[in-house]
Design a protein around this motif. Structure first.
Motif, short mmCIF file in Angstrom:
data_model
loop_
_atom_site.label_atom_id
_atom_site.label_comp_id
_atom_site.label_asym_id
_atom_site.label_seq_id
_atom_site.Cartn_x
_atom_site.Cartn_y
_atom_site.Cartn_z
N VAL A 163 1.51 -4.13 8.14
CA VAL A 163 1.51 -3.35 6.90
C VAL A 163 2.91 -2.78 6.67
N THR A 164 3.55 -2.30 7.75
CA THR A 164 4.93 -1.81 7.64
C THR A 164 5.85 -2.93 7.17
N PHE A 165 5.70 -4.13 7.75
CA PHE A 165 6.54 -5.26 7.35
C PHE A 165 6.35 -5.61 5.88
N LYS A 211 -8.89 -2.29 -4.27
CA LYS A 211 -9.55 -3.57 -4.06
C LYS A 211 -9.12 -4.50 -5.18
N ALA A 212 -8.88 -5.75 -4.85
CA ALA A 212 -8.30 -6.68 -5.82
C ALA A 212 -9.09 -6.74 -7.13
N GLU A 213 -10.39 -6.84 -7.03
CA GLU A 213 -11.20 -6.95 -8.26
C GLU A 213 -11.08 -5.70 -9.13
N HIS A 214 -11.08 -4.52 -8.50
CA HIS A 214 -10.92 -3.28 -9.27
C HIS A 214 -9.54 -3.21 -9.91
N PRO A 222 3.35 2.77 -4.00
CA PRO A 222 2.59 3.67 -3.12
C PRO A 222 3.21 3.69 -1.72
N SER A 223 3.32 4.86 -1.14
CA SER A 223 3.90 4.97 0.20
C SER A 223 2.89 4.57 1.25
N PHE A 252 -1.85 -4.17 -2.80
CA PHE A 252 -2.25 -3.83 -1.43
C PHE A 252 -3.78 -3.75 -1.45
N ASP A 253 -4.40 -4.79 -0.95
CA ASP A 253 -5.85 -4.96 -1.09
C ASP A 253 -6.60 -4.10 -0.09
#
Length: 437
Positions: free
Chosen positions: A56-58, A83-86, A190-191, A40-41
């Motif tokens: 986001v719900t979908f 974040k994707a890179e992190h 993660p919720s 989840f970026d």
């Protein structure tokens, strides 16, 4: 599983399914156990304005279902919110990675992100392998004889058909190799709440699409009937396979529905070759138009309070459901850019916030088509009359009555915020002046 064991990672993005998934298929055949991953970026989520964003719900619901499927297979889905890179910094330090597999993404942000991740992996001797999955033809596969990209749809479509061979529609048999998934236990997903979102109440369309194809050509322009498939949300996030859809469409005697899939690929090709169209006109002379950009009129348009019932019905449908019928998308886009002389980018950004099936290439392409500024666009002097469009495509006012019930009572319905004849003349003058420079 021992953390020292070499694994390959399959990174899910716009391909949220196990069946007929190109990158996953190649990962499963790599010879190493496959660890499925989804990020989840934050870079994307932080830009969203609504914390009840239905997309986001979908995605979250789809990820939960995907996780359950993988759990039944003795594996699991690693889900990270960062974040994707992190996120990749942590993944690299946690696992012994032989390679990373994923599928191509063609939007400007995705290209930039993937370049950064690739460099990060390569520094550690890890290869990022990417595959074509969300289109039948991509990038430079359908080009003119001189190698240049098409900028007009009809010749692109002809070339698309001429190049199509059975193997382009062949399904990847991923299910045969699911035994090669890594046998692992993964942390909880993660919720929505943990990510700062709440569950949306907007319902999502199912994946049924075959029942509309036979009569698609006859019914697709009438918003009051079920004449379109509503499959675009699933196509956007890859919960269905483009190869499966194209196979079904190609088998139909009428190719109108398949031609719409080709339009999607045409616009994705345009965005790839002309990334400036993300926020500038494809035809630069259209950037000279002096937009009026009346904020009160824009608010009326957003809220479905323009006094033009077909426009208002479309905007109210969008606001309530995250969907708008394609014919009505053209009407409301033409109204905003030509009747109100409001910059098409304002409308494109509003659709980006609201549409469940938002896809940058198609949305930008559609808006520029309506404004006359894009590739293969409607000419600037073609200005939709909302009344004429209503008489042609909603003659019994069924669509309007559903979304604008107060239209029957003139005392409750707003008066038009602009006169059609005045708006038409003003638009023609503004466009002529800009194009004459």
């Amino acid at each position: 599983m021992d953390k020292k064991t070499p694994i390959v990672i399959f990174w899910f993005r716009r391909d949220l399914r196990l069946n007929d998934n190109a990158g996953l298929y190649h990962a499963l055949k790599s010879g190493n156990p496959v660890l499925p991953l989804f990020i989840f970026d934050k870079e994307i989520l932080d830009d969203l304005e609504g914390k009840d964003d239905a997309r986001v719900t979908f995605i979250h619901q789809t990820i939960e279902q995907l996780s359950k499927e993988l759990h039944k297979l003795g594996s699991g889905l690693t889900v990270i919110y960062d974040k994707a890179e992190h996120a990749w910094d942590d993944i690299i330090h946690t696992h012994n990675i032989a390679a990373v597999y994923t599928n191509h993404d063609y939007e400007p942000y995705a290209i930039k992100r993937d370049k950064a991740v690739k460099e990060k992996l390569n520094k550690r001797g890890i290869e990022l392998k990417t595959f074509k999955d969300q289109v039948i033809f991509e990038k430079d596969e359908v080009v003119k004889d001189d190698g240049k990209p098409y900028t007009v749809y009809t010749p692109y479509q002809r070339k698309w058909y001429s190049l199509l061979k059975p193997f382009y529609l062949k399904v990847y048999p991923t299910k045969k190799y699911l035994k090669n998934l890594a046998k692992i236990e993964v942390p909880p997903i993660p919720s929505l709440k943990q990510m700062g979102f709440k569950k949306s109440s907007i319902p999502f369309p199912d994946q049924e699409y075959k029942d509309v194809i036979a009569e698609y050509k006859e019914k697709r322009d009438f918003p009051a009937v079920k004449g379109t498939s509503r499959i675009s949300l699933h196509l956007r996030f890859g919960t269905v396979s483009i190869r499966e859809l194209a196979q079904t469409a190609y088998a139909s005697p009428d190719k109108t529905w398949l031609n719409e899939l080709i339009w999607r690929e045409f616009y994705m090709m345009i965005l790839y070759h002309f990334p400036h169209t993300m926020d500038h006109a494809f035809r630069p002379e259209y950037d000279r138009i002096k937009w009026v950009n009346d904020e009160a009129q824009f608010t009326a348009w957003c809220n479905g309070q323009t006094g033009y019932p077909i426009v208002d019905a479309g905007m109210r449908e969008l606001n309530a459901t995250g969907f708008m019928h394609n014919r009505v998308r053209m009407i409301v886009a033409s109204f905003l850019s030509k009747h109100l002389l409001i910059d098409w980018r304002w409308g494109e950004h509003y659709f980006a916030r609201k549409l469940l099936d938002y896809e940058m290439a198609s949305n930008v392409g559609g808006w520029q088509w309506a404004a006359g500024s894009g590739t293969d666009a409607a000419p600037y002097f073609r200005i939709f009359s909302p009344d004429a469009q209503t008489k042609k495509f909603d003659p019994q006012l069924q669509y309007i009555k559903k979304w604008v019930p107060e239209y029957a009572d003139f005392s409750k319905y707003p008066k038009p915020i602009i006169d059609h004849a005045f708006a038409r003349e003003r638009c023609l003058k503004a466009f002529k002046e800009a194009l004459a420079k």
